[in-house]
Structure formats: C-alpha cells, structure tokens
Design an enzyme around this catalytic site. Structure first.
Site, PDB file in Angstrom:
ATOM      1  N   HIS A 260       0.798  -1.215   0.000  1.00  0.00           N
ATOM      2  CA  HIS A 260       0.000   0.000   0.000  1.00  0.00           C
ATOM      3  C   HIS A 260       0.832   1.266   0.000  1.00  0.00           C
ATOM      4  O   HIS A 260       0.289   2.355  -0.164  1.00  0.00           O
ATOM      5  CB  HIS A 260      -0.893   0.007   1.244  1.00  0.00           C
ATOM      6  CG  HIS A 260      -0.120  -0.158   2.515  1.00  0.00           C
ATOM      7  ND1 HIS A 260       0.320  -1.393   2.950  1.00  0.00           N
ATOM      8  CD2 HIS A 260       0.327   0.726   3.430  1.00  0.00           C
ATOM      9  CE1 HIS A 260       0.983  -1.240   4.086  1.00  0.00           C
ATOM     10  NE2 HIS A 260       1.008   0.029   4.396  1.00  0.00           N
ATOM     11  N   CYS A 261       2.146   1.157   0.182  1.00  0.00           N
ATOM     12  CA  CYS A 261       2.967   2.362   0.336  1.00  0.00           C
ATOM     13  C   CYS A 261       4.105   2.469  -0.672  1.00  0.00           C
ATOM     14  O   CYS A 261       4.200   3.463  -1.394  1.00  0.00           O
ATOM     15  CB  CYS A 261       3.554   2.421   1.755  1.00  0.00           C
ATOM     16  SG  CYS A 261       2.351   2.791   3.041  1.00  0.00           S
ATOM     17  N   ILE A 262       4.996   1.487  -0.693  1.00  0.00           N
ATOM     18  CA  ILE A 262       6.243   1.643  -1.437  1.00  0.00           C
ATOM     19  C   ILE A 262       6.022   1.875  -2.937  1.00  0.00           C
ATOM     20  O   ILE A 262       6.685   2.723  -3.533  1.00  0.00           O
ATOM     21  CB  ILE A 262       7.179   0.447  -1.193  1.00  0.00           C
ATOM     22  CG1 ILE A 262       7.516   0.369   0.295  1.00  0.00           C
ATOM     23  CG2 ILE A 262       8.465   0.606  -1.997  1.00  0.00           C
ATOM     24  CD1 ILE A 262       8.407  -0.799   0.656  1.00  0.00           C
ATOM     25  N   ASP A 265       3.715   5.777  -2.806  1.00  0.00           N
ATOM     26  CA  ASP A 265       4.149   7.052  -2.232  1.00  0.00           C
ATOM     27  C   ASP A 265       5.162   7.807  -3.096  1.00  0.00           C
ATOM     28  O   ASP A 265       5.062   9.042  -3.245  1.00  0.00           O
ATOM     29  CB  ASP A 265       4.721   6.829  -0.836  1.00  0.00           C
ATOM     30  CG  ASP A 265       3.661   6.377   0.155  1.00  0.00           C
ATOM     31  OD1 ASP A 265       2.493   6.216  -0.267  1.00  0.00           O
ATOM     32  OD2 ASP A 265       3.985   6.153   1.330  1.00  0.00           O
TER      33      ASP A 265
END
Length: 419
Positions: A260-262, A265
């Site tokens: 969900h991030c790397i 973002d």
C-alpha cells in the site's frame, strides 16, 4: 450517544486505530461507505490481517460499532480520516476517496472537534485541499472553531514487533493549538509522539520514509541484475555486506515491489515535484529498474525451462505466494500480477499456491488455485517462489521434482536457482 473517536475508513489503518482506542478506554465508532465491511464487522468478521475475529468481538464487547451512517461523525470529539489514497489506472495520484471523505466530515462537523488526516498524500494536501473543503462545507474556521491535524499512518501489516502502540507517531497541526490537541489525542494511543514543524513537513516525512525504501530496493535489484551477468551470488554479497555494523542497511532483491505504500508514495512525490518544476531523477531511475524485475524473473524462468528441453508455451508454472509480503493476505500491487501477466503472454499455464489468498485474478482472469502444496509441486514444470511465507519450508522446495526459481534467497539444492 457521543463518542471520543470516529474513524472514517475501516481498512488496514482505521480498524487497528479503532482497536487501540478501545484498548485505552476511548469510546470509538467506525464509519465506512462499504455496507459489506460494516456487515462483516457487525457480525464479528475481520477483513484486516492484523485484527482477528476475536479482536473484533472484544472491540464490540467494549462498545465499538461500525456504521454507514455519517451522522455519528457529528457526535464525536475526534474524527480521524483513514481512507486509501492510491493511484489511477494511468499511475497518477488518486485523491478521490480522501476528497469525498473530507466532504462527508464537513457536512457533520461541529465546533470544538479535532479532525486528523492519516491518509498518505503529497505535501500541501492538508492545507490546500482538506482545510478549504472542511471550512467551506461546515462554515467553521480552522484554529478557531475546530482543529485540523495531519499524522501519517505507520502501520506495517504482519509486523508483530512494531505495532501502532510502540511505533513513534509523527503529529502536526495547521496551527500550534491544532497541534497541541493532536498531541493530546495521540499521547493516549502511542508511547512516543514526535511533533513536526507543520503539516507539510509531516506529509513529506511520510513520503521520504517510503521513497528511501523504494530507491534502495531498486539499487539492490540493479546490483542483482549485474551479479547475474557476472556470475556473482547476490545473496552472499548481501550477507557479507550486512555484517558491517554501521553505514549499511540491508534490502533484498525480488520480482518487484508491492503493498500500500512503497509502489505508491514515490509517485505522489514525483507528481507533486513536477507541478513545482522540480525533477526527482533518482525516482525515475528507480522506477525503470523496478519495472525490469518481473521481466528478468520471467526470462530466468524461460531459461530454466529451456534447460529442461521445454518451451515456455504450454509449461505448467506454479507461483508460490501471491501476497505482497510474507504471511499476510494482502495482494495490493503485488509483483505476482506483473509476473503472471508476462508468463501468460508467453503462453505458460499459470497456477498458484498461497494459504492466505483464496482467490487471485490478473486482468480479470482468475488463476487456478492449488489447494495442496504437494499436489502443486508434483504437477508443475517449474516452481516460482515469489513470496517467502513461513509455510514454504526450504528443504521441501529443494525436493521438488522440477526446477525451482527462488526470488527470495531462501532455498538451496540441485534443482534450485536463486534470483
């Protein structure tokens, strides 16, 4: 009934937050636009890896309830927005869910409320998008009638060592008084609160944390590609380098990045930079390297099959682990999607085994699921270890009767090839 906390968005960020609030004695309610999520939670069923059904039962016993009725927001002293901020199909930042959530909060906002955004976004989102929407929708003024803060989530699914409670929490506010109220709220939930200079600094800190990982994973991936060309064992290189007690942090290569991030973002950072006339050249280079890894893995698979005298077309390829990280069910942005797509494009018959993922589809086409690992290993022409779930015992994979391509560096044996 009034509540200490209303959580907007009951996913992997929001549900653990509501759980922790209840654990410290806060009265909490959860608002979600998904009737299915609310129905499941009401029935005691969790859809989040880190919150079990038993945890949900305990939350409900303590007074927590989930609802699709936004009026509960107007009866809560603190509202925390935890909705997803992903990418559009074209790879651009998608703030649609956050924008709609803020509008809903604005319609219910009351004087004296603390509103906190935990959803990840680019620097300036809180001041430039959230604040105007809340003020226009409610008729209230930030810093005078209500308080607005930003505190980036730091949830790491499956991490038993660092939880919401013992992971330091960055907190910021639109005004010093807003920040003070946010600090008072989070001090009840976590052990350590770190106060940022402002909301832009807190937003940027979150992007930097994951961009750091993004770039370093890309570096190690490119080193792995070079080592493959040179006949060097990348895993031994990493083992040796990791013994240095200072100045080096170990990252592992693989078939790609997920979660969900790397993967998300750094794109928020790059797009925001472009609007400001700035170019992050390292991000562009890292994105190029990371995009090459699924192709590299599939080519290695083709080479192994060729060594057995088998073409890729018609070969039975078994993927082990389609989740994006070990021992969880989350497949968001998993490298298994790109690997599956490219294997299919080359005519392979792809199936998968993953004890945590009951269904997996790529481009709308479901993959056959192997229920028993032994059956899958026996029927495959090639096994591709994508995720090192703890159930995949190295010794067992080493005894597979076909070539095994291990992208996680866990297995050894005559039939095993490491990435």
């Amino acid at each position: 009934m009034t509540y200490d906390l209303a959580v907007v968005g009951l996913g992997y960020i929001g549900l653990p937050l509501a759980q922790q609030a209840g654990a410290v004695g806060m009265s909490a309610v959860g608002y979600d636009i998904s009737p299915q999520v609310v129905t499941d939670l009401t029935a005691g069923r969790s859809h989040v890896d880190d919150v079990s059904d038993a945890d949900v039962a305990a939350m409900r016993a303590a007074g927590f309830r989930a609802t699709t009725d936004p009026s509960v927001l107007g009866r809560s002293s603190t509202i925390v927005i935890c909705v997803p901020t992903g990418l559009t199909p074209d790879g651009d930042p998608d703030l649609g869910s956050l924008r709609e959530a803020v509008r809903t909060v604005a319609s219910q906002l009351r004087t004296g409320t603390l509103v906190v955004v935990e959803s990840t976004s680019h620097p300036g989102t809180t001041e430039e998008m959230v604040r105007p929407l809340l003020e226009e929708g409610s008729g209230l003024v930030v810093g005078e009638d209500f308080h607005l803060a930003y505190s980036p989530e730091r949830i790491d699914p499956g991490n038993r060592s660092y939880t919401l409670h013992n992971t330091p929490r960055v907190v910021s506010g639109c005004t010093p008084l807003c920040a003070k109220h946010a600090v008072a709220f989070y001090s009840r939930l976590v052990e350590t609160v770190v106060v940022a200079r402002g909301t832009r600094e807190a937003e940027m800190a979150k992007l930097l944390e994951n961009t750091y990982r993004y770039i370093n994973i890309a570096l190690v991936d490119e080193v792995a590609l070079f080592c493959d060309k040179m006949g060097i064992d990348i895993w031994d290189v990493l083992h040796c380098a990791s013994t240095k007690p200072f100045g080096f942090t170990a990252f592992s290569p693989g078939a790609g990045i997920g979660g969900h991030c790397i993967p998300v973002d750094p794109r928020y950072l790059a797009v925001k930079a472009e609007t400001e006339g700035f170019s992050f050249r390292m991000l562009s280079a890292a994105r190029d390297v990371l995009g090459r890894m699924p192709r590299h893995v599939v080519q290695r698979a083709a080479d192994l099959l060729a060594g057995e005298g088998k073409p890729m077309r018609g070969a039975r390829v078994l993927l082990l682990g389609v989740a994006y990280k070990p021992d969880i069910a989350d497949t968001r942005e998993s490298p298994a999607f790109a690997v599956t797509r490219q294997l299919r494009d080359r005519g392979a018959l792809v199936s998968y085994h993953d004890p945590y993922v009951p269904e997996f589809a790529c481009d709308g086409l479901p993959l056959p699921r192997c229920e028993e690992l032994a059956d899958g290993l026996a029927g495959a022409d090639l096994v591709l270890l994508l995720q090192d779930h703890s159930c995949y015992e190295p010794a067992r994979l080493a005894r597979a009767g076909c070539p095994v391509l291990d992208t996680r560096g866990r297995t050894a044996g005559a039939t095993v090839t490491l990435l």
